[in-house]
Design a protein around this motif. Structure first.
Motif, mmCIF file in Angstrom:
data_model
loop_
_atom_site.group_PDB
_atom_site.id
_atom_site.type_symbol
_atom_site.label_atom_id
_atom_site.label_comp_id
_atom_site.label_asym_id
_atom_site.label_seq_id
_atom_site.Cartn_x
_atom_site.Cartn_y
_atom_site.Cartn_z
ATOM 1 N N SER A 254 0.669 -1.149 -0.252
ATOM 2 C CA SER A 254 -0.198 -0.126 -0.004
ATOM 3 C C SER A 254 0.998 1.369 0.045
ATOM 4 N N SER A 255 0.477 2.113 -0.807
ATOM 5 C CA SER A 255 1.195 3.481 -0.711
ATOM 6 C C SER A 255 0.740 4.231 0.492
ATOM 7 N N GLU A 256 -0.234 3.957 1.194
ATOM 8 C CA GLU A 256 -0.303 4.569 2.557
ATOM 9 C C GLU A 256 0.821 4.306 3.559
ATOM 10 N N GLU A 257 1.521 3.124 3.238
ATOM 11 C CA GLU A 257 2.746 3.016 4.017
ATOM 12 C C GLU A 257 3.940 3.840 3.720
ATOM 13 N N LEU A 258 3.904 4.623 2.793
ATOM 14 C CA LEU A 258 5.034 5.647 2.588
ATOM 15 C C LEU A 258 4.813 6.482 3.767
ATOM 16 N N LEU A 259 3.765 6.818 4.338
ATOM 17 C CA LEU A 259 3.652 7.733 5.621
ATOM 18 C C LEU A 259 4.808 7.160 6.714
ATOM 19 N N GLY A 260 4.948 5.979 7.050
ATOM 20 C CA GLY A 260 5.583 5.349 7.908
ATOM 21 C C GLY A 260 7.112 5.045 7.424
ATOM 22 N N LEU A 261 7.371 5.264 6.120
ATOM 23 C CA LEU A 261 8.758 5.154 5.573
ATOM 24 C C LEU A 261 9.330 6.520 5.367
ATOM 25 N N ALA A 262 8.597 7.633 5.373
ATOM 26 C CA ALA A 262 9.281 8.903 5.347
ATOM 27 C C ALA A 262 10.428 9.069 6.355
ATOM 28 N N PRO A 263 11.618 9.279 5.613
ATOM 29 C CA PRO A 263 12.804 9.312 6.621
ATOM 30 C C PRO A 263 12.783 10.686 7.464
ATOM 31 N N LEU A 274 12.490 -0.127 -0.409
ATOM 32 C CA LEU A 274 11.104 -0.103 0.374
ATOM 33 C C LEU A 274 10.193 0.807 -0.170
ATOM 34 N N ILE A 275 10.888 2.191 -0.629
ATOM 35 C CA ILE A 275 9.977 3.243 -1.306
ATOM 36 C C ILE A 275 9.525 2.981 -2.552
ATOM 37 N N ILE A 385 12.674 12.817 -0.671
ATOM 38 C CA ILE A 385 12.036 12.159 -0.021
ATOM 39 C C ILE A 385 12.568 12.099 1.364
ATOM 40 N N GLY A 386 13.936 12.799 1.565
ATOM 41 C CA GLY A 386 14.581 12.732 2.867
ATOM 42 C C GLY A 386 15.244 14.093 2.988
ATOM 43 N N GLY A 387 16.628 13.805 3.266
ATOM 44 C CA GLY A 387 17.554 14.879 3.214
ATOM 45 C C GLY A 387 18.465 14.770 2.001
ATOM 46 N N CYS A 388 18.584 15.985 1.490
ATOM 47 C CA CYS A 388 19.644 16.126 0.313
ATOM 48 C C CYS A 388 20.442 17.555 0.745
ATOM 49 N N PHE A 389 21.817 17.298 0.539
ATOM 50 C CA PHE A 389 22.845 18.280 1.139
ATOM 51 C C PHE A 389 24.182 18.360 0.049
ATOM 52 N N GLY A 390 24.268 19.869 -0.045
ATOM 53 C CA GLY A 390 25.427 19.937 -0.821
ATOM 54 C C GLY A 390 25.455 19.646 -2.586
ATOM 55 N N SER A 391 26.472 19.103 -2.935
ATOM 56 C CA SER A 391 26.555 18.763 -4.242
ATOM 57 C C SER A 391 25.633 17.760 -4.541
ATOM 58 N N GLU A 392 25.170 16.841 -3.995
ATOM 59 C CA GLU A 392 24.237 15.812 -4.240
ATOM 60 C C GLU A 392 22.976 16.203 -4.616
ATOM 61 N N ILE A 465 5.017 20.786 -1.874
ATOM 62 C CA ILE A 465 5.077 19.396 -0.953
ATOM 63 C C ILE A 465 3.949 18.985 -1.076
ATOM 64 N N ILE A 466 4.185 17.454 -1.407
ATOM 65 C CA ILE A 466 3.197 16.446 -1.388
ATOM 66 C C ILE A 466 3.122 15.355 -0.514
ATOM 67 N N LEU A 467 2.057 14.870 -0.003
ATOM 68 C CA LEU A 467 1.987 13.920 0.797
ATOM 69 C C LEU A 467 2.583 12.314 0.289
ATOM 70 N N PRO A 468 3.536 11.761 1.116
ATOM 71 C CA PRO A 468 4.243 10.575 0.531
ATOM 72 C C PRO A 468 3.025 9.458 -0.238
ATOM 73 N N GLN A 469 2.073 9.463 0.601
ATOM 74 C CA GLN A 469 1.141 8.402 -0.222
ATOM 75 C C GLN A 469 0.471 8.886 -1.459
ATOM 76 N N ASP A 470 0.763 10.270 -1.911
ATOM 77 C CA ASP A 470 0.139 10.824 -3.222
ATOM 78 C C ASP A 470 1.291 10.838 -4.008
ATOM 79 N N THR A 471 2.535 10.328 -3.890
ATOM 80 C CA THR A 471 3.693 10.212 -4.868
ATOM 81 C C THR A 471 3.174 9.917 -6.359
#
Length: 474
Positions: A254-263, A274-275, A385-392, A465-471
């Protein structure tokens, strides 16, 4: 909660004044009449929410993507309940971004104009520069030359520079007793010449439909105006999207489980598979170089029936991972396959390894991937979906690398550096050390605030900004 707040426009009193005293439709009700089933993807709804010149929810305008008579379109709709639809700098930026999307994707664009024009106290941020207000009219001309149709409805005030929006559109509709179109309204006419003139006589629907020819269609009501635009769309000779709905395999999970997987914690990484298993059709993912450069996951899958190449962070972008990324992005470019980037870096604290030969090799490999991403001539969609820093952020197709769309999950963090990996100051033993500790604490707090998804989205550094389950749907 923020999205619900934005949907109320300028607030309950402003909406009542707009709909009851002025007898006009609320902007979201207008879109309900204009768009098929009233359904649309709103772009950057939180733009302007905490800007320094005051709380400007929705930036005085709504932008989004929807269908009219089965034809995809971009719309730009003034919200006159927010400071009379006055245009602020963030509103200009929002409109320009919508036009950019229309040009990139060759989408019909529709303007619903109900605006008091530019906010004069901020004219230096609205008028003189290349990407200020005048660029809207420039884009209209360029889009027309590209064969991209533009339509407009004058459903309220259309004053000053904003008057060029409907007059440069290919077809425009004006609403009787509601729409007015002029460079300067009755108060300025009186101030300049002493003459008293009504809005209707100066720039009403009958004048512009019968005398000036500035508008092409006269509508007795707003409802008639939106029906007229829908009829015009049917004459544009553009193919509507087929109506039949093709069923695609849903993910096995279920896409709803992305709520629990958002880092939420970026000190460690989440296995990105998992995503993906909750995003792609049937949870089927054909991985490319699965055992090489495992801090980047690459491969092919389908999303709602569309084949996409997926490039997903699975930790820090190491040397071999960047080489793999370069190879895969080039494959997608050769095969004309769109790319979906999922950003979630687990940054490593600086240490002796940062000056090693391995680090130097990684730098070159990352530069190669950066070039591959920049030059891949295919559509690109990026989701943080999480953190993104610097050149990445650059390497994984952040805003600087012009993805067609960039969305954030609410937990996302984007910054030059991760404040959690700042060096710590030793226990203060004199005034100078105490001052350094205070400076560092303040800098960390500033970075923490500025890296949040909400800070980013309010400044239009992304498309919302979108909710994870709507991705998957988005």
């Amino acid at each position: 909660e923020l999205l619900e707040r934005v949907k109320k426009g300028g607030g309950e009193n402003a909406v009542l004044r707009h709909t009851q005293r002025n007898k006009k439709l609320f902007v979201r009700d207008r879109l309900g009449l204009l768009l098929d089933h009233g359904d649309f993807l709103e772009l950057s709804p939180l733009a302007g929410l905490d800007m320094p010149y005051g709380d400007v929810p929705a930036a005085g305008c709504l932008t989004g993507i929807g269908k009219i008579c089965g034809v995809w379109c971009v719309f730009i709709a003034s919200d006159a309940t927010v400071k009379g639809g006055t245009i602020y700098p963030i509103g200009v930026k929002k409109q320009l971004r919508a036009q950019e999307i229309a040009m990139e994707n060759r989408l019909l664009s529709v303007h619903l104009v109900d605006s008091g024009g530019a906010f004069l106290p901020l004219q230096s941020e609205l008028f003189p520069d290349k990407l200020h207000g005048g660029r809207i009219f420039y884009n209209e001309a360029i889009m027309s030359a590209m064969g991209i149709p533009q339509l407009a409805v004058v459903c309220g005030s259309c004053v000053a520079g904003g008057a060029y929006v409907p007059t440069m559109a290919e077809e425009s509709v004006i609403v009787d007793k509601t729409g007015t179109l002029f460079l300067a309204g009755p108060p300025l006419v009186k101030a300049a010449t002493g003459e008293e003139v009504s809005p209707e006589d100066l720039g009403g629907a009958k004048l512009h439909s019968q005398v000036s020819g500035c508008t092409d269609h006269f509508a007795a009501s707003e409802e008639e105006a939106y029906e007229c635009i829908r009829n015009v769309v049917c004459t544009l000779n553009r193919e509507p999207v087929p109506e039949e709905h093709v069923e695609h395999d849903s993910p096995l999970y279920s896409s709803e489980e992305l709520l629990g997987l958002a880092p939420l914690h970026y000190g460690c990484t989440l296995p990105v598979q998992l995503i993906l298993s909750r995003l792609v059709d049937g949870s089927r993912f054909q991985e490319f170089k699965a055992n090489y450069g495992t801090t980047l996951v690459t491969g092919f899958g389908h999303v709602e029936g569309h084949l996409v190449g997926i490039v997903a962070s699975n930790g820090e972008l190491a040397h071999d991972a960047a080489l793999k990324g370069s190879h895969f992005v080039q494959l997608c470019g050769q095969r004309r396959i769109p790319i979906l980037f999922l950003q979630n870096t687990a940054p490593q604290p600086a240490g002796p390894a940062s000056i090693s030969q391995a680090h130097s090799n990684r730098l070159k490999a990352q530069a190669s991937m950066m070039a591959a991403v920049a030059c891949a001539a295919v559509p690109k969609i990026t989701v943080v979906i999480g953190g993104c820093f610097g050149s990445e952020s650059y390497i994984m197709c952040g805003r600087s690398f012009s993805p067609n769309f960039l969305f954030l999950w609410p937990n996302a963090r984007v910054a030059l550096v991760d404040s959690k990996h700042f060096p710590t100051v030793p226990q203060a033993w004199d005034a100078e050390c105490a001052g350094e500790e205070l400076d560092l604490t303040q800098l960390k707090a500033k970075l923490e605030e500025e890296s949040s998804a909400f800070y980013s989205s309010s400044r239009l550094w992304d498309d919302g900004i979108i909710l994870p389950q709507d991705t998957r749907k988005v």
